[in-house]
Each structure stands twice: as C-alpha cells, then as structure tokens.
Design an enzyme around this catalytic site. Structure first.
Site, PDB file in Angstrom:
ATOM      1  N   ASN A  35       0.862  -1.181   0.000  1.00 12.40           N
ATOM      2  CA  ASN A  35       0.000   0.000   0.000  1.00 12.40           C
ATOM      3  C   ASN A  35       0.899   1.232   0.000  1.00 12.40           C
ATOM      4  OD1 ASN A  35      -1.893   1.988   0.397  1.00 12.40           O
ATOM      5  ND2 ASN A  35      -2.198   1.544   2.577  1.00 12.40           N
ATOM      6  N   TRP A  36       0.972   1.869  -1.149  1.00 11.97           N
ATOM      7  CA  TRP A  36       1.891   3.013  -1.273  1.00 11.97           C
ATOM      8  C   TRP A  36       1.304   4.309  -0.720  1.00 11.97           C
ATOM      9  CZ3 TRP A  36       4.370   2.329  -6.854  1.00 11.97           C
ATOM     10  CH2 TRP A  36       5.299   1.281  -6.783  1.00 11.97           C
ATOM     11  N   LYS A  37       0.083   4.268  -0.268  1.00 12.66           N
ATOM     12  CA  LYS A  37      -0.573   5.469   0.284  1.00 12.66           C
ATOM     13  C   LYS A  37      -0.366   6.648  -0.671  1.00 12.66           C
ATOM     14  CE  LYS A  37       0.520   3.630   4.823  1.00 12.66           C
ATOM     15  NZ  LYS A  37       0.035   3.711   6.169  1.00 12.66           N
ATOM     16  N   HIS A  79      -9.646   1.243   4.828  1.00 17.12           N
ATOM     17  CA  HIS A  79      -8.366   1.446   5.525  1.00 17.12           C
ATOM     18  C   HIS A  79      -8.595   2.436   6.665  1.00 17.12           C
ATOM     19  CE1 HIS A  79      -4.226   2.590   6.329  1.00 17.12           C
ATOM     20  NE2 HIS A  79      -3.848   1.493   5.677  1.00 17.12           N
ATOM     21  N   GLU A 135      -6.963   4.860   7.625  1.00 17.89           N
ATOM     22  CA  GLU A 135      -6.722   6.271   7.254  1.00 17.89           C
ATOM     23  C   GLU A 135      -7.936   6.845   6.523  1.00 17.89           C
ATOM     24  OE1 GLU A 135      -2.907   5.623   5.341  1.00 17.89           O
ATOM     25  OE2 GLU A 135      -2.063   5.105   7.295  1.00 17.89           O
ATOM     26  N   GLU A 175      -5.720  -4.906  10.762  1.00 15.74           N
ATOM     27  CA  GLU A 175      -4.757  -3.817  10.892  1.00 15.74           C
ATOM     28  C   GLU A 175      -5.036  -3.032  12.178  1.00 15.74           C
ATOM     29  OE1 GLU A 175      -2.647  -2.862   7.098  1.00 15.74           O
ATOM     30  OE2 GLU A 175      -4.313  -1.456   7.212  1.00 15.74           O
ATOM     31  N   GLY A 198       2.130   2.362  10.753  1.00 16.38           N
ATOM     32  CA  GLY A 198       3.074   3.468  10.592  1.00 16.38           C
ATOM     33  C   GLY A 198       3.751   3.908  11.870  1.00 16.38           C
ATOM     34  N   SER A 244       3.219  -1.975  10.512  1.00 17.06           N
ATOM     35  CA  SER A 244       4.671  -1.958  10.782  1.00 17.06           C
ATOM     36  C   SER A 244       5.371  -3.282  10.442  1.00 17.06           C
ATOM     37  CB  SER A 244       4.940  -1.554  12.236  1.00 17.06           C
ATOM     38  OG  SER A 244       4.493  -0.221  12.448  1.00 17.06           O
ATOM     39  N   GLY A 275       2.685  -0.997   4.353  1.00 16.58           N
ATOM     40  CA  GLY A 275       2.744   0.401   3.932  1.00 16.58           C
ATOM     41  C   GLY A 275       4.187   0.837   3.742  1.00 16.58           C
ATOM     42  N   GLY A 276       4.740   1.514   4.745  1.00 17.76           N
ATOM     43  CA  GLY A 276       6.056   2.140   4.653  1.00 17.76           C
ATOM     44  C   GLY A 276       7.153   1.277   4.044  1.00 17.76           C
TER      45      GLY A 276
HETATM   46  C1  PEP Z   1      -0.886   0.202   5.921  1.00 14.73           C
HETATM   47  O1  PEP Z   1      -0.725   1.161   5.184  1.00 14.73           O
HETATM   48  O2  PEP Z   1      -1.919  -0.449   5.884  1.00 14.73           O
HETATM   49  C2  PEP Z   1       0.185  -0.167   6.850  1.00 14.73           C
HETATM   50  C3  PEP Z   1       0.062  -1.282   7.523  1.00 14.73           C
HETATM   51  O3  PEP Z   1       1.251   0.713   6.970  1.00 14.73           O
HETATM   52  P1  PEP Z   1       2.643   0.404   7.690  1.00 14.73           P
HETATM   53  O4  PEP Z   1       3.175  -0.900   7.110  1.00 14.73           O
HETATM   54  O5  PEP Z   1       3.503   1.566   7.308  1.00 14.73           O
HETATM   55  O6  PEP Z   1       2.399   0.279   9.136  1.00 14.73           O
END
Ligand code: PEP
Length: 249
Positions: free
Chosen positions: A9-11, A95, A97, A165, A171, A210, A231-232
């Site tokens: 997930n590149w957000k 999500h 966010e 999640e 994050g 994470s 994500g990150g």
């Molecule tokens: C996400 O964007 O769903 C996520 C889990 O981000 P991260 O891996 O950065 O915690």
C-alpha cells in the site's frame, strides 16, 4: 487452499515517474517467485501506466480506494468500472486512514465491498481497533462490529480478503506480536465461519501494521495469517522484494 499474498500500500507516496522507476527493476527482482500473489496499490494516477508495465510480469495491481457507483456526479472519485478497465484486481476498502481522516463509516465500507463483488473486484477489507480499545480489551468487540456491518446481508464470496490492521500498529514502528495477530486472525476466521460457513476457509486473512523484512515471518508463518498488507516498508524495492521472497516457500 489459500495462496499467500503480499500487498504493497503506497498510500500518497511516489509520483508517476517514481512509480515507473520502481517498475524498471522490481519485476526482475521477484521474477522467480510464483507462489506469492504480489499486489501493488499505487496512487490512482499511476494505475494506467503501471497497468502496461505489469503485463508479462507476475505482479498484480490494486487500488487504495474506490466509490461504490459505476459513474455519476461524484467529484474527485474513481469508480469500480474505471479500475476494471485498467486490469486492477484488488481494491483496499475501509483502511483506517480512510475511516479516520475522511470519515468513512461502516455503512460506506459495506457499500464499497458490495460494489467490489458486483464488479468482480477482490475487496481487501481493513478492520482493526485503536490503542484505547486494544488496552481496554475491546479488540474482539470492535472487529465483530466492523466485520458484521461491512458484510451485512452480502452473500458468501471467496474473493474477500480481510486485513487485520490494528490502528496503533500502522506506521508506528510498533507491530502487534505474532501471537496477538495470529490469535486475532483465528478469531476473524471464526466470525467468518459464523457468517458464511465453509467459504470462510477460502477467505484470506492478512496482518498489517509496521511489517518489515525483519519481522514479516513472525506473522505470515502463523496458521490463520495468509499474508501481509505493508505500507512504509513496501516503498523500497529492495525491502519489498525481500519480503516477497521471505513469504515464498
Ligand atoms: C498500511 O498502510 O496499511 C500499513 C500497515 O502501513 P505500515 O506498514 O507503514 O504500518
């Protein structure tokens, strides 16, 4: 039989040229891995170009969100039809966010899951509790509410993917432990069994929050966890390739 998945997930990261640059090396890096579905979810504006670049690779495209209608006067929105035309297979829905910053309710999430099924897309339904809820022992209650509202009156469909999640792990650099995530994944499968019977065995359940190359196997090595939503750490080719290879048997 549930094929393992890794979802990037590149957000709101990577411009079009940065996304294209990622694709100049990445497919070759994971080219030999055929047993892990690797799904890249870039910002909408990169989907058209990337849909050409994923051809003849093992990579799959996903979107980070969508509207529930096929078309209409909904300024700024993207429809399932538009995603389908680009060969997008998966769509992240609900999500945290989107829920927290854009006020997406469980009712809206349900409409989107329904629209994904109706248009043949695979919804990746995100559910998870926040830090206070986790500390107060309310995780199961919250997940039960989110899942049952998102799937209310929908017919069983093994296209569904559920991502657990925990909001406090997204994050933050503080993931859940493998034990906690695995216990929750088992609980989610139990809820799905109650709602959908045997189809629950075919629904993939992911962990997200994470995840990185050092900890991914703590999660994906567990019986009810079929992959990770990342994500990150998915923004760096090297890290994402390491994680895909780690999940591969
Ligand atoms: C996400 O964007 O769903 C996520 C889990 O981000 P991260 O891996 O950065 O915690």
């Amino acid at each position: 039989m549930r094929d393992p998945m890794v979802i990037a997930n590149w957000k709101m990261y990577k411009t079009l040229s940065e996304a294209v640059e990622f694709f100049t090396h990445f497919p070759a890096e994971v080219g030999k891995v055929s047993d892990v579905e690797t799904v890249i979810c870039p910002p909408f504006i990169s989907l058209a170009d990337l849909s050409r670049l994923v051809k003849n690779t093992s990579l799959i495209l996903g979107a980070q969100n969508m509207h529930w209608e096929k078309e209409g006067a909904y300024t700024g929105e993207i429809s399932p039809l538009m995603l389908q035309e680009l060969g997008v297979k998966y769509v992240i829905i609900g999500h945290s966010e989107r829920r927290n910053f854009f006020g997406e309710s469980d009712r809206v999430v349900r409409k989107k899951v329904d629209a994904a099924f109706k248009s043949g897309l695979f919804p990746i339904l995100c559910i998870g509790e926040n830090w206070d809820q986790f500390n107060n022992g309310e995780t199961k209650k919250i997940l039960q509410e989110q899942l049952s509202l998102a799937l209310e009156q929908l017919s069983p469909n093994n296209k569904l993917v559920v991502a657990y999640e925990p909001v406090w792990a997204i994050g933050t650099g503080t993931p859940a432990t493998g034990e906690v995530a695995s216990g929750v994944a088992g609980y989610i499968r139990g809820l799905l069994r109650d709602l959908w019977g045997e189809v629950a065995e075919n629904v993939r359940i992911l962990y997200g929050g994470s995840v990185n190359p050092d900890n991914i196997l703590e999660f994906t090595g567990k019986p009810d966890i079929d992959g990770a939503l990342i994500g990150g750490s998915s923004l760096k080719e090297k890290f994402l390739a390491q994680m895909v290879r780690a999940v591969s048997k």
